[in-house]
Design a protein around this motif. Structure first.
Motif, mmCIF file in Angstrom:
data_model
loop_
_atom_site.group_PDB
_atom_site.id
_atom_site.type_symbol
_atom_site.label_atom_id
_atom_site.label_comp_id
_atom_site.label_asym_id
_atom_site.label_seq_id
_atom_site.Cartn_x
_atom_site.Cartn_y
_atom_site.Cartn_z
ATOM 1 N N SER A 10 -40.916 75.286 -24.926
ATOM 2 C CA SER A 10 -40.906 73.869 -24.578
ATOM 3 C C SER A 10 -41.052 73.691 -23.076
ATOM 4 O O SER A 10 -41.045 74.650 -22.301
ATOM 5 N N ASP A 11 -41.165 72.438 -22.673
ATOM 6 C CA ASP A 11 -41.265 72.079 -21.272
ATOM 7 C C ASP A 11 -39.998 72.533 -20.540
ATOM 8 O O ASP A 11 -38.909 72.537 -21.114
ATOM 9 N N PRO A 12 -40.110 72.922 -19.248
ATOM 10 C CA PRO A 12 -38.910 73.345 -18.514
ATOM 11 C C PRO A 12 -37.779 72.319 -18.536
ATOM 12 O O PRO A 12 -36.605 72.699 -18.514
ATOM 13 N N ARG A 36 -38.090 74.893 -12.186
ATOM 14 C CA ARG A 36 -39.499 74.648 -12.498
ATOM 15 C C ARG A 36 -39.776 73.193 -12.880
ATOM 16 O O ARG A 36 -40.943 72.775 -12.922
ATOM 17 N N VAL A 37 -38.730 72.397 -13.143
ATOM 18 C CA VAL A 37 -38.932 70.990 -13.503
ATOM 19 C C VAL A 37 -39.701 70.259 -12.397
ATOM 20 O O VAL A 37 -40.502 69.365 -12.674
ATOM 21 N N ALA A 38 -39.479 70.649 -11.148
ATOM 22 C CA ALA A 38 -40.141 69.980 -10.024
ATOM 23 C C ALA A 38 -41.595 70.362 -9.872
ATOM 24 O O ALA A 38 -42.363 69.648 -9.212
ATOM 25 N N THR A 39 -42.006 71.467 -10.484
ATOM 26 C CA THR A 39 -43.347 71.995 -10.212
ATOM 27 C C THR A 39 -44.221 72.125 -11.447
ATOM 28 O O THR A 39 -45.416 72.411 -11.319
ATOM 29 N N GLU A 40 -43.645 71.936 -12.627
ATOM 30 C CA GLU A 40 -44.402 72.106 -13.866
ATOM 31 C C GLU A 40 -44.073 70.988 -14.848
ATOM 32 O O GLU A 40 -42.971 70.429 -14.836
ATOM 33 N N GLY A 41 -45.004 70.702 -15.724
ATOM 34 C CA GLY A 41 -44.732 69.887 -16.894
ATOM 35 C C GLY A 41 -44.338 68.452 -16.598
ATOM 36 O O GLY A 41 -44.806 67.826 -15.642
ATOM 37 N N PHE A 42 -43.430 67.933 -17.443
ATOM 38 C CA PHE A 42 -43.080 66.515 -17.396
ATOM 39 C C PHE A 42 -42.579 66.092 -16.020
ATOM 40 O O PHE A 42 -42.979 65.051 -15.488
ATOM 41 N N GLY A 43 -41.669 66.863 -15.446
ATOM 42 C CA GLY A 43 -41.095 66.484 -14.164
ATOM 43 C C GLY A 43 -42.129 66.405 -13.066
ATOM 44 O O GLY A 43 -42.173 65.434 -12.294
ATOM 45 N N ALA A 44 -42.968 67.417 -12.967
ATOM 46 C CA ALA A 44 -44.001 67.428 -11.932
ATOM 47 C C ALA A 44 -44.971 66.268 -12.112
ATOM 48 O O ALA A 44 -45.432 65.662 -11.129
ATOM 49 N N ARG A 45 -45.284 65.937 -13.355
ATOM 50 C CA ARG A 45 -46.202 64.823 -13.603
ATOM 51 C C ARG A 45 -45.607 63.505 -13.118
ATOM 52 O O ARG A 45 -46.304 62.694 -12.486
ATOM 53 N N LEU A 46 -44.327 63.271 -13.399
ATOM 54 C CA LEU A 46 -43.706 62.034 -12.936
ATOM 55 C C LEU A 46 -43.596 61.998 -11.413
ATOM 56 O O LEU A 46 -43.814 60.958 -10.787
ATOM 57 N N PRO A 275 -41.320 50.791 -28.648
ATOM 58 C CA PRO A 275 -42.595 50.321 -28.108
ATOM 59 C C PRO A 275 -42.507 50.040 -26.615
ATOM 60 O O PRO A 275 -41.438 49.761 -26.075
ATOM 61 N N GLY A 276 -43.638 50.117 -25.953
ATOM 62 C CA GLY A 276 -43.700 49.835 -24.529
ATOM 63 C C GLY A 276 -44.546 50.865 -23.802
ATOM 64 O O GLY A 276 -44.655 52.014 -24.220
ATOM 65 N N ARG A 277 -45.138 50.453 -22.691
ATOM 66 C CA ARG A 277 -45.977 51.333 -21.884
ATOM 67 C C ARG A 277 -45.186 52.540 -21.380
ATOM 68 O O ARG A 277 -44.051 52.401 -20.949
ATOM 69 N N VAL A 278 -45.811 53.707 -21.425
ATOM 70 C CA VAL A 278 -45.221 54.927 -20.869
ATOM 71 C C VAL A 278 -46.262 55.612 -19.992
ATOM 72 O O VAL A 278 -47.459 55.363 -20.113
ATOM 73 N N TRP A 279 -45.803 56.495 -19.099
ATOM 74 C CA TRP A 279 -46.740 57.294 -18.324
ATOM 75 C C TRP A 279 -47.434 58.306 -19.217
ATOM 76 O O TRP A 279 -48.641 58.534 -19.120
ATOM 77 N N PHE A 280 -46.647 58.938 -20.114
ATOM 78 C CA PHE A 280 -47.170 59.897 -21.086
ATOM 79 C C PHE A 280 -46.067 60.159 -22.100
ATOM 80 O O PHE A 280 -44.896 59.892 -21.840
ATOM 81 N N GLU A 281 -46.437 60.646 -23.258
ATOM 82 C CA GLU A 281 -45.464 60.934 -24.310
ATOM 83 C C GLU A 281 -44.754 62.256 -24.018
ATOM 84 O O GLU A 281 -45.376 63.221 -23.559
ATOM 85 N N VAL A 282 -43.449 62.290 -24.313
ATOM 86 C CA VAL A 282 -42.668 63.501 -24.079
ATOM 87 C C VAL A 282 -42.015 64.025 -25.356
ATOM 88 O O VAL A 282 -41.248 64.986 -25.307
ATOM 89 N N ASP A 283 -42.303 63.411 -26.482
ATOM 90 C CA ASP A 283 -41.768 63.908 -27.747
ATOM 91 C C ASP A 283 -42.750 63.580 -28.863
ATOM 92 O O ASP A 283 -43.755 62.906 -28.658
ATOM 93 N N VAL A 284 -42.441 64.067 -30.047
ATOM 94 C CA VAL A 284 -43.350 64.002 -31.189
ATOM 95 C C VAL A 284 -43.388 62.605 -31.796
ATOM 96 O O VAL A 284 -42.497 61.786 -31.558
ATOM 97 N N PRO A 285 -44.405 62.326 -32.615
ATOM 98 C CA PRO A 285 -44.464 61.050 -33.330
ATOM 99 C C PRO A 285 -43.362 60.959 -34.383
ATOM 100 O O PRO A 285 -42.765 61.970 -34.775
ATOM 101 N N PRO A 286 -43.077 59.748 -34.872
ATOM 102 C CA PRO A 286 -42.068 59.580 -35.923
ATOM 103 C C PRO A 286 -42.375 60.437 -37.149
ATOM 104 O O PRO A 286 -43.539 60.610 -37.537
#
Length: 307
Positions: A10-12, A36-46, A275-286
């Motif tokens: 999974s993501d760091p 690694r949260v600061a340099t990879e994956g979800f954290g780095a993207r935000l 519902p609502g705008r997000v930067w990107f999805e971080v978990d699976v669909p329902p």
């Protein structure tokens, strides 16, 4: 299914918590992953989406240009800071952000300064937690919770509209903010007393039932989703009590609802996406097994069963 191996893949932002809380890895392992949260994956993207003025999406609680003609967006500064903090980002990666927000960010409510908070309990709770994390002076918000606690022990974001009865949603979010600030700063005795009173508000209701009738507080208490946002369910509430390390017997009914939602393969399912705008999805669909929810639920059950 090897649930632990599945969770590790999974993501760091998620993996380091699995290593620390479920796998029992030594600090040098999970701390390296957390870094690694600061340099990879979800954290780095935000982090890469932060505006030059310290904000995200140009606004404090709502993105710039929001007109109220769509569901609550989740892209503005407060929601983004919530995610980064909850994912374990080192505050050093946001060095200077507290000062930039003090200078540039104002609440949509009456143009109030960002680190002063406003009148909504949940917004103030997130600001308190984020301020403690980033080193901003938010002691005034902490004291605000002491003076704005309602007579039944909790809080309600509708107090400004005249409500005199607490809400489980507002109370849980307030408790999470207060605990985060106390953990970061040491807190004060008055704030701790207010937080413990808020805990009693939820515990008296066993996290599940109205005090007046014994009926369920709300439908879907045993159905969970991630990101949680502001929503109340028994997994969100029990996770707070785990973080506060208060294994009160009155949690038992909520714990069994969490246990009952476990699938035969040891996972928990995503039930919806708010519902609502997000930067990107971080978990699976329902309907699919959620690594985030499986982490949270397994962590709570392990804590409870080992008490």
């Amino acid at each position: 299914m090897d649930v632990l191996a599945w969770l590790r893949d999974s993501d760091p932002a998620l993996r380091w918590q699995v290593e620390r809380d479920l796998a029992g890895e030594p600090p040098e392992v999970w701390e390296a992953t957390r870094a690694r949260v600061a340099t990879e994956g979800f954290g780095a993207r935000l982090l890469s989406l932060q505006d030059a003025d310290g904000q995200w999406a140009g606004g404090a609680f709502f993105p710039a240009g929001f007109r109220g003609d769509e569901p609550q967006p989740w892209t503005a500064t407060t929601w983004t800071l919530n995610s980064l903090r909850e994912w374990g980002l080192d505050a050093a990666a946001l060095r200077g952000t507290a000062e930039l927000l003090a200078e540039n960010s104002r609440w949509e409510y009456e143009n109030l300064p960002y680190w002063d908070g406003e009148v909504d309990c949940c917004i103030n709770a997130w600001t308190l937690a984020n301020g403690g994390w980033l080193g901003a002076d938010v002691a005034g918000i902490a004291e605000w919770f002491v003076t704005h606690r309602l007579p039944d022990g909790g809080w309600n974001c509708e107090w400004v509209e005249g409500s005199t009865r607490s809400s489980v949603h507002s109370t849980l979010n307030s408790l999470k903010g207060l605990l985060a600030w106390e953990t970061a700063t040491g807190g004060t005795e008055a704030v701790r007393e207010a937080r413990l009173a808020g805990e009693e508000y939820l515990l008296e209701r066993r996290l599940t039932r109205r005090l007046s009738t014994g009926e369920p507080i709300a439908p879907g208490l045993g159905e969970f989703s991630y990101p949680i946002r502001w929503h109340y369910d028994v997994l969100n509430a029990a996770s707070y009590f785990r973080d506060a390390d208060r294994p009160d017997p009155r949690l038992a009914e909520a714990i069994e609802l969490i246990r009952a939602a476990r699938q035969p393969d040891g996972t928990w399912l995503q039930t919806e996406r708010h519902p609502g705008r997000v930067w990107f999805e971080v978990d699976v669909p329902p309907g699919e097994p959620s690594k985030w929810l499986t982490l949270f639920a397994t962590r709570v059950l392990n804590w409870w069963d080992a008490r």
